[in-house]
Design an enzyme around this catalytic site. Structure first.
Site, PDB file in Angstrom:
ATOM      1  N   HIS A  30     -20.932 -80.113 105.077  1.00 54.44           N
ATOM      2  CA  HIS A  30     -22.299 -79.207 105.086  1.00 54.44           C
ATOM      3  C   HIS A  30     -22.929 -78.704 106.216  1.00 54.44           C
ATOM      4  O   HIS A  30     -23.662 -79.293 106.533  1.00 54.44           O
ATOM      5  CB  HIS A  30     -22.851 -80.176 104.193  1.00 54.44           C
ATOM      6  N   GLY A 117     -25.261 -91.212  99.366  1.00 53.59           N
ATOM      7  CA  GLY A 117     -24.274 -89.717  99.007  1.00 53.59           C
ATOM      8  C   GLY A 117     -24.741 -89.548  97.574  1.00 53.59           C
ATOM      9  O   GLY A 117     -24.449 -87.936  97.133  1.00 53.59           O
ATOM     10  N   ASP A 156     -32.982 -79.866  97.186  1.00 58.64           N
ATOM     11  CA  ASP A 156     -32.995 -79.459  95.808  1.00 58.64           C
ATOM     12  C   ASP A 156     -32.379 -80.647  95.072  1.00 58.64           C
ATOM     13  O   ASP A 156     -32.867 -80.630  93.789  1.00 58.64           O
ATOM     14  CB  ASP A 156     -32.588 -78.533  95.604  1.00 58.64           C
ATOM     15  N   GLY A 157     -31.892 -80.753  95.382  1.00 58.01           N
ATOM     16  CA  GLY A 157     -30.678 -82.024  94.420  1.00 58.01           C
ATOM     17  C   GLY A 157     -31.129 -82.980  94.162  1.00 58.01           C
ATOM     18  O   GLY A 157     -31.335 -83.927  93.123  1.00 58.01           O
ATOM     19  N   HIS A 266     -23.272 -74.068 102.255  1.00 56.79           N
ATOM     20  CA  HIS A 266     -23.344 -75.415 102.527  1.00 56.79           C
ATOM     21  C   HIS A 266     -22.409 -75.879 102.258  1.00 56.79           C
ATOM     22  O   HIS A 266     -22.786 -77.784 102.875  1.00 56.79           O
ATOM     23  CB  HIS A 266     -23.873 -75.004 100.196  1.00 56.79           C
ATOM     24  N   GLU A 413     -34.898 -97.647  84.487  1.00 54.44           N
ATOM     25  CA  GLU A 413     -34.308 -99.014  85.807  1.00 54.44           C
ATOM     26  C   GLU A 413     -33.344 -98.389  86.454  1.00 54.44           C
ATOM     27  O   GLU A 413     -32.969 -99.379  87.966  1.00 54.44           O
ATOM     28  CB  GLU A 413     -33.229 -99.490  84.311  1.00 54.44           C
ATOM     29  N   HIS A 475     -27.993-101.648  71.106  1.00 56.47           N
ATOM     30  CA  HIS A 475     -28.739-102.897  72.006  1.00 56.47           C
ATOM     31  C   HIS A 475     -28.026-103.904  72.488  1.00 56.47           C
ATOM     32  O   HIS A 475     -27.322-104.268  72.946  1.00 56.47           O
ATOM     33  CB  HIS A 475     -29.858-103.498  71.811  1.00 56.47           C
TER      34      HIS A 475
HETATM   35  C1  LIG Z   1     -25.209 -87.832  92.212  1.00 54.73           C
HETATM   36  C2  LIG Z   1     -24.435 -86.280  92.906  1.00 54.73           C
HETATM   37  N1  LIG Z   1     -24.276 -85.329  92.200  1.00 54.73           N
HETATM   38  C3  LIG Z   1     -23.689 -84.311  93.069  1.00 54.73           C
HETATM   39  C4  LIG Z   1     -22.850 -84.355  94.536  1.00 54.73           C
HETATM   40  C5  LIG Z   1     -22.503 -83.298  94.398  1.00 54.73           C
HETATM   41  N2  LIG Z   1     -23.692 -82.380  96.111  1.00 54.73           N
HETATM   42  C6  LIG Z   1     -23.901 -82.595  96.936  1.00 54.73           C
HETATM   43  S1  LIG Z   1     -24.639 -81.951  97.261  1.00 54.73           S
HETATM   44  C7  LIG Z   1     -24.806 -80.789  95.817  1.00 54.73           C
HETATM   45  C8  LIG Z   1     -26.414 -79.579  95.816  1.00 54.73           C
HETATM   46  C9  LIG Z   1     -26.974 -80.489  96.413  1.00 54.73           C
HETATM   47  O1  LIG Z   1     -28.216 -78.608  97.120  1.00 54.73           O
HETATM   48  P1  LIG Z   1     -29.424 -78.834  97.821  1.00 54.73           P
HETATM   49  O2  LIG Z   1     -29.933 -80.724  97.739  1.00 54.73           O
HETATM   50  O3  LIG Z   1     -30.200 -77.748  97.754  1.00 54.73           O
HETATM   51  O4  LIG Z   1     -28.775 -79.462  99.377  1.00 54.73           O
HETATM   52  P2  LIG Z   1     -28.345 -78.410 100.393  1.00 54.73           P
HETATM   53  O5  LIG Z   1     -27.459 -76.987  99.479  1.00 54.73           O
HETATM   54  O6  LIG Z   1     -29.455 -77.187 100.019  1.00 54.73           O
HETATM   55  O7  LIG Z   1     -27.580 -78.557 101.596  1.00 54.73           O
HETATM   56  C10 LIG Z   1     -23.880 -81.576  94.956  1.00 54.73           C
HETATM   57  C11 LIG Z   1     -23.754 -81.395  94.082  1.00 54.73           C
HETATM   58  C12 LIG Z   1     -24.012 -85.428  94.964  1.00 54.73           C
HETATM   59  N3  LIG Z   1     -23.137 -86.155  95.910  1.00 54.73           N
HETATM   60  N4  LIG Z   1     -24.997 -86.300  93.926  1.00 54.73           N
HETATM   61 MG   LIG Z   2     -30.962 -76.575  98.211  1.00 50.13          MG
END
Ligand SMILES: Cc1ncc(C[n+]2csc(CCOP(=O)(O)OP(=O)(O)O)c2C)c(N)n1
Ligand SMILES: [Mg+2]
Length: 673
Positions: A30, A117, A156-157, A266, A413, A475
């Site tokens: 990435h 991760g 963002d994620g 990305h 949790e 539960h």
């Molecule tokens: C819980 C989780 N869901 C999905 C992913 C797969 N994934 C990795 S990066 C990403 C997009 C994240 O976007 P952003 O945080 O904005 O990173 P950028 O594109 O700006 O590098 C996804 C969906 C992950 N690593 N963890």
């Molecule tokens: Mg982003």
């Protein structure tokens, strides 16, 4: 400090080149986010992050938690500049045996506190680390902990992941002013622009949650520096710096046009001529991209010297504290040694025929008295999951007061689990957290990461079976034990069972289970406890055998006709059934297996002596039958388990209706003959 901006920009470009080159060589990874975040991480490492270059695990260091682990090339690039990774290691990104893995987990000696991760968990770990620092400051008085800053980097994620709400709530409620989070807001994510899935006002959201918020140009070193300066001065609340960053900053396409703000960067190498154009654009040599510019090397050499002086000053303060507080200093060294604490378990007295959750409370009460660096948490169930055994001996954290040792996490949790893991990553404390077993489902993603990272967090899960009763099937855990026991089968990278799972059969087994949990500094431990009272195992039972994972319960007959196997409260049901079988003249052995994983680690001879092949066997579990089928092969007997969701009714009625009675044990065993 106050390095020329031109040098800082050059260093950020250097990180961009290194990150893009590593991904290019690996043909996977990435680059875009890493290139956008380079300015922030560079200002942080060249001017603010305080650590000792010669003693990377110094307890009082600042810590950097990278939530978006996919931006690892940025961190590795940065750590090449600080000498923690070689350029050759960077060039082997994502290859077999390379230390530069896809999403690094934890390796403080190489400058990796953690990257997540699974997005979202990483910054919650930082919240936990910030709590640990506050705890250590309050409980030791060592001034170094009050000077620690925990930096989190979120993208963002991570903001979109629900856990960010819990992490933000806790950081604010507890007034964690030792936490500074940078949000790499680049408006781009994996599949789309961020606006497709998100139209919130994130700054307003965090302000409403009680954070200090600044919004800056995330690629402007002057603004980044000013924002960190201001964030460090914030008191009583955590600080968020929202950096509007440019995804793929400096990237060019193969035709030389801009490749910035593009989703494609990305998660894929820039590729061929685009890569070459980009490296050239950033001032590097496309034929030799793995290189550190001279002025950048000088920048980081100077920072290393500065850091050594800073660390020396802090060591002097720590030493003065240690001289004034010799006993505390010895104690603190023990807390960071990673060794298990010494505990006098004879101080724990168990009531006869008690529930194992209540027996756990008796253990926790002793732990609160004897283990001064233990932190116990609950997700708003402390009086039900019986972590109140601990709470009654201390008090809960609150903003400005970390003199207690209890962490009320609220109903969250996953957040609670991650915070506890962050405490463990920080070091110096022993975290435990409780909730109902059925809600372990909300914690699994964290438990998996705790297992992978080998963090010795204690997970306390009560209300272990359908006998929750009146609350009904929502539960009542059924499949949860089988799920968590899968983690006993999964090995960590040191060849150990990735989680130690213990479900004790009575109050005294509970004490043994807690003793094993506290002695286990190598992996997480899951403790599964009953809601309802359980009859004691027979008089004379040798409880020290719990450490073998499975053992023959006292009162068993020699040369048995049948062996009855269970864990938890089902062992007492088997004992009741055994009485009926013995009245018929059958010779019966009862085996308690609180941990199949531990049992499988014993010698083959021992396993055979407890569960000899060829002898009829009957297993009983309140979970799915598969929970016990590894111990009771179909060819040798049968397993009585629950094959559906539970039902709403008083638990004694459920025991009758679902066949968890002495009479049914008797009936089922007789079918084997
Ligand atoms: C819980 C989780 N869901 C999905 C992913 C797969 N994934 C990795 S990066 C990403 C997009 C994240 O976007 P952003 O945080 O904005 O990173 P950028 O594109 O700006 O590098 C996804 C969906 C992950 N690593 N963890
Ligand atoms: Mg982003």
């Amino acid at each position: 400090m106050a390095n020329p901006i031109s040098v800082l920009n050059h260093a950020a470009d250097n990180i961009r080149i290194l990150a893009a080159a590593a991904v290019e060589k690996a043909k996977s990874g990435h680059p875009g986010g890493a290139m956008g975040g380079a300015d922030f991480i560079n200002v942080l490492y060249s001017e603010y992050l305080t650590y000792d270059p010669e003693n990377p695990t110094w307890a009082g260091r600042d810590r950097f938690f990278l939530d978006p682990g996919h931006m690892a090339p940025m961190l590795y690039g940065q750590l090449c500049l600080t000498g923690k990774f070689s350029l050759d290691e960077l060039a082997s990104l994502r290859q077999w045996g390379s230390p530069t893995t896809g999403h690094p987990e934890v390796d403080p000696c190489r400058g990796i506190e953690n990257t997540s991760g699974p997005l979202g968990q990483g910054h919650a770990l930082a919240v936990g680390a910030a709590i640990a620092a506050k705890f250590l400051a309050a409980h030791t008085g060592n001034p170094t902990f009050a000077k620690e800053t925990i930096y989190a980097y979120i993208s963002d994620g991570g903001v979109q992941e629900e856990i960010s709400q819990g992490a933000a709530r806790i950081a604010s409620t507890l007034g964690l002013d030792n936490l500074i989070m940078f949000y790499d807001s680049n408006d781009i994510q994996l599949s789309t622009e961020t606006k497709v899935v998100m139209n919130e006002d994130t700054a307003a959201k965090y302000r409403a949650l009680g954070w200090d918020v600044q919004v800056i140009d995330g690629n402007d070193a002057v603004q980044i520096r000013a924002a960190i300066e201001k964030a460090k001065k914030v008191t009583g609340k955590p600080a968020l710096i929202i950096g509007k960053c440019i995804m793929g900053k400096g990237a060019l396409k193969e035709d030389g046009s801009s490749y910035e703000r593009n989703c494609k960067t990305h998660g894929a190498p820039l590729g061929g001529d685009a890569f070459k154009n980009t490296v050239r654009n950033l001032g590097g040599d496309p034929e030799n991209p793995f290189c550190i510019f001279d002025d950048v090397k000088a920048l980081y050499d100077a920072r290393a010297e500065e850091l050594k002086k800073l660390a020396a000053g802090r060591y002097a303060e720590e030493k003065a504290w240690a001289t004034a507080n010799p006993e505390k200093a010895v104690q603190l060294a023990g807390w960071f040694s990673g060794k298990a604490p010494e505990i006098d378990w004879s101080k724990v007295t168990q009531k006869d025929n008690d529930s194992t959750r209540s027996a756990s409370a008796a253990c926790l009460s002793a732990l609160a008295e004897q283990v001064p660096n233990m932190i116990c948490a609950s997700a708003d169930l402390s009086n039900s999951d019986k972590t109140d055994g601990f709470l009654k001996k201390t008090h809960a954290f609150q903003a400005g007061d970390f003199s207690g040792a209890f962490f009320q996490a609220g109903v969250a949790e996953l957040t609670m689990a991650c915070c506890c893991m962050g405490m463990a990553l920080h070091g110096g404390v022993i975290p435990a957290c409780g909730t109902f077993f059925v809600f372990s489902d909300y914690m699994k993603p964290a438990v998996r990461m705790a297992a992978l990272m080998e963090l010795p967090v204690k997970f306390i899960w009560t209300h272990d079976a359908f006998r929750v009763g009146e609350d009904g099937p929502t539960h009542e855990p059924v499949e949860q034990e089988a799920q968590i026991r899968l983690m006993e089968k999964l090995k960590n990278h040191h060849g150990k069972n990735s989680v130690l799972v213990l479900r004790p059969a009575d109050a005294k087994e509970t004490t043994e289970a807690w003793a094993l949990a506290m002695a286990n500094t190598a992996t997480p431990t899951a403790l599964i406890f009953s809601r309802q009272n359980i009859a004691n195992l027979p008089e004379g039972n040798d409880y020290s055998q719990v450490a073998k994972g499975g053992y023959i319960v006292a009162g068993s007959d020699a040369d048995p006709d049948v062996i009855l196997v269970a864990s938890g409260s089902e062992v007492s049901t088997l004992e009741a059934g055994a009485k009926l079988l013995r009245a018929d003249g059958k010779k019966v052995r009862v085996v308690s297996v609180p941990s199949e994983g531990l049992f499988r680690q014993q010698s083959k001879e021992y396993q055979q002596s407890v569960l000899p092949a060829g002898v009829k066997k009957f297993g009983m579990t309140a979970g799915l039958p598969v929970t016990l089928q590894g111990l009771v092969p179909e060819s040798e007997g049968s397993v009585w388990g629950l094959e559906s969701f539970g039902f709403s009714a008083p638990y004694k009625v459920l025991d009758e209706k679902l066949g968890y009675t002495a009479e049914n044990v008797y009936a089922q065993v007789n079918k084997l003959f």
